[in-house]
Design a protein around this motif. Structure first.
Motif, PDB file in Angstrom:
ATOM      1  N   TRP A 124       0.842  -1.199   0.000  1.00 45.41           N
ATOM      2  CA  TRP A 124       0.000   0.000   0.000  1.00 45.41           C
ATOM      3  C   TRP A 124       0.876   1.248   0.000  1.00 45.41           C
ATOM      4  CZ3 TRP A 124      -4.659  -0.761  -1.494  1.00 45.41           C
ATOM      5  CH2 TRP A 124      -5.314  -1.959  -1.186  1.00 45.41           C
ATOM      6  N   LYS A 125       0.531   2.176  -0.860  1.00 45.42           N
ATOM      7  CA  LYS A 125       1.307   3.408  -0.980  1.00 45.42           C
ATOM      8  C   LYS A 125       0.991   4.336   0.195  1.00 45.42           C
ATOM      9  CE  LYS A 125       2.374   7.174  -4.179  1.00 45.42           C
ATOM     10  NZ  LYS A 125       2.163   7.715  -5.550  1.00 45.42           N
ATOM     11  N   LYS A 126       2.045   4.903   0.772  1.00 43.97           N
ATOM     12  CA  LYS A 126       1.874   5.848   1.877  1.00 43.97           C
ATOM     13  C   LYS A 126       1.866   7.263   1.302  1.00 43.97           C
ATOM     14  CE  LYS A 126       4.187   2.801   5.194  1.00 43.97           C
ATOM     15  NZ  LYS A 126       5.333   2.633   6.143  1.00 43.97           N
ATOM     16  N   TRP A 127       0.684   7.817   1.204  1.00 42.41           N
ATOM     17  CA  TRP A 127       0.555   9.178   0.671  1.00 42.41           C
ATOM     18  C   TRP A 127      -0.798   9.739   1.072  1.00 42.41           C
ATOM     19  CZ3 TRP A 127      -1.322  10.368  -4.849  1.00 42.41           C
ATOM     20  CH2 TRP A 127      -2.352   9.510  -5.223  1.00 42.41           C
ATOM     21  N   GLU A 128      -1.071  10.963   0.661  1.00 39.84           N
ATOM     22  CA  GLU A 128      -2.301  11.634   1.075  1.00 39.84           C
ATOM     23  C   GLU A 128      -3.468  11.334   0.145  1.00 39.84           C
ATOM     24  OE1 GLU A 128      -2.627  13.317   3.889  1.00 39.84           O
ATOM     25  OE2 GLU A 128      -0.541  12.751   4.299  1.00 39.84           O
ATOM     26  N   GLY A 129      -3.219  10.629  -0.960  1.00 43.74           N
ATOM     27  CA  GLY A 129      -4.265  10.338  -1.921  1.00 43.74           C
ATOM     28  C   GLY A 129      -5.086   9.123  -1.550  1.00 43.74           C
ATOM     29  N   PRO A 130      -5.981   8.699  -2.461  1.00 40.74           N
ATOM     30  CA  PRO A 130      -6.824   7.523  -2.197  1.00 40.74           C
ATOM     31  C   PRO A 130      -5.998   6.246  -2.118  1.00 40.74           C
ATOM     32  CG  PRO A 130      -7.043   8.226  -4.473  1.00 40.74           C
ATOM     33  CD  PRO A 130      -6.251   9.275  -3.789  1.00 40.74           C
TER      34      PRO A 130
END
Length: 371
Positions: free
Chosen positions: A288-294
């Motif tokens: 899972w990508k760690k970022w502010e998006g969905p």
């Protein structure tokens, strides 16, 4: 001319007796150019196709315009659409339609437009992915239960459908196709957009997509409600409305955070049709990508690729996994199923009698035409 007389003329022009239609085609040689069985070369693409409507159905078109635009009610527009559909079916019955060679000229123009992305520094150097997405989304709105939606009316031209979340960014593709439309005003938007999808796949090294014309343009009242297109954030239960083979279309293009909210390409070759989408699903480790998006995934090795939740479901759900695995191991199998699925998708919502051919055509690529 009184309106009652005009209406009578419309009925005669749209629903002519078969013997009259045949006699007209036989007596007027100029019409034979639109019979796909004729070998007479079509005119230059720069020449107006006004003759198509001037000879057959001109009164019908005038009647539709008078009736629809003198009354803006939904019933008037529905009647106008019915007349247009009838006129298209009548033209097909009388072989009064553009030839396959005419549509190949449109195909070639679209292929030229695809490559203009390099000059404009658009994404990865091709407009192919976004044009394919336009064809996909204008067709994927079909609802079997109500018989509405699909590519027949090209209703993404109208609000609110044009502004649906799933269609974010497609104004780019619609603008590009509008340039082609200006050069070939006789083609309907539904035919133009789906032909664009065919050209995009084939010109990006993909399989041949069987296609045939016959779609008509509708009105804003026929625009589809939001929510009919796939939601990338959903899981297996939602994805069952799609075909696994169609998910392989994610081998092309990339997501944009300012459109869908997601970001990144699915493969390392986003402007070439391959089975890499399926290969990467199984060969890479996805986190899972760690970022502010969905919520989306990225490959653990390079952190440069992405997968949507609906993509990852293909590796987790047993009923999906067997097909996805087969496509990862056999590109020819993927191409075969992908071609058939896309062809069916592009014909959703189009009455059979409107098609100009009983069987879809296989259009040659630009390179094949040169050889």
């Amino acid at each position: 001319m009184s309106f009652s007389a005009l209406r009578a003329s419309v009925r005669k022009a749209v629903f002519p007796a078969p013997t009259v239609a045949r006699a007209r085609v036989q007596r007027v040689p100029a019409f034979r150019r639109f019979n796909s069985t004729q070998s007479t070369p079509p005119p230059s693409p720069n020449k107006s196709y006004t003759g198509i409507y001037a000879g057959f159905g001109a009164v019908a078109v005038a009647g539709v315009a008078f009736y629809v635009y003198s009354s803006q009610s939904d019933s008037a527009k529905a009647a106008g659409t019915a007349l247009k559909s009838g006129a298209q079916a009548a033209k097909v019955a009388a072989n009064f339609v553009p030839t396959k060679e005419d549509y190949i000229k449109v195909y070639n123009k679209i292929a030229q437009v695809l490559d203009e992305a390099g000059d404009n520094d658009y994404d990865d150097g091709s407009y192919g992915p976004v044009i394919l997405r336009l064809a996909w989304h204008c067709s994927g709105t079909y609802d079997k239960e109500t018989g509405t939606g699909g590519s027949n009316y090209a209703t993404m031209r109208f609000a609110p459908e044009s502004a649906h979340g799933a269609n974010n960014g497609l104004q780019v593709a619609r603008g590009l196709m509008e340039k082609v439309k200006q050069e070939f005003p006789w083609i309907s938007y539904g035919d133009l957009w789906t032909l664009g999808g065919v050209a995009a796949v084939q010109e990006m090294s993909g399989p041949k997509i069987p296609w045939r014309p016959g779609r008509i343009d509708g009105f804003a009242a026929q625009a589809t409600p939001d929510g009919r297109l796939p939601d990338a954030s959903q899981g297996a239960a939602h994805l069952r409305n799609e075909i696994v083979a169609l998910s392989g279309g994610h081998a092309l293009g990339r997501c944009h955070s300012d459109r869908s909210g997601y970001e990144g390409p699915w493969t390392f070759s986003p402007i070439t049709v391959t089975n890499d989408f399926f290969k990467l699903l199984f060969d890479e480790t996805w986190v899972w990508k760690k970022w502010e998006g969905p919520k989306q995934l990225e490959d653990k090795k390079t952190r440069s690729l992405m997968m949507l939740p609906t993509d990852y479901v293909l590796t987790q759900d047993k009923s999906f996994k067997k097909f996805a695995k087969a496509y990862a191991q056999d590109q020819d199998l993927f191409f075969k199923d992908f071609s058939a699925a896309v062809s069916r998708l592009f014909e959703l919502g189009v009455p059979t009698q409107q098609f100009v051919s009983s069987e879809p055509w296989i259009l040659p690529t630009v390179d094949e035409q040169k050889s």
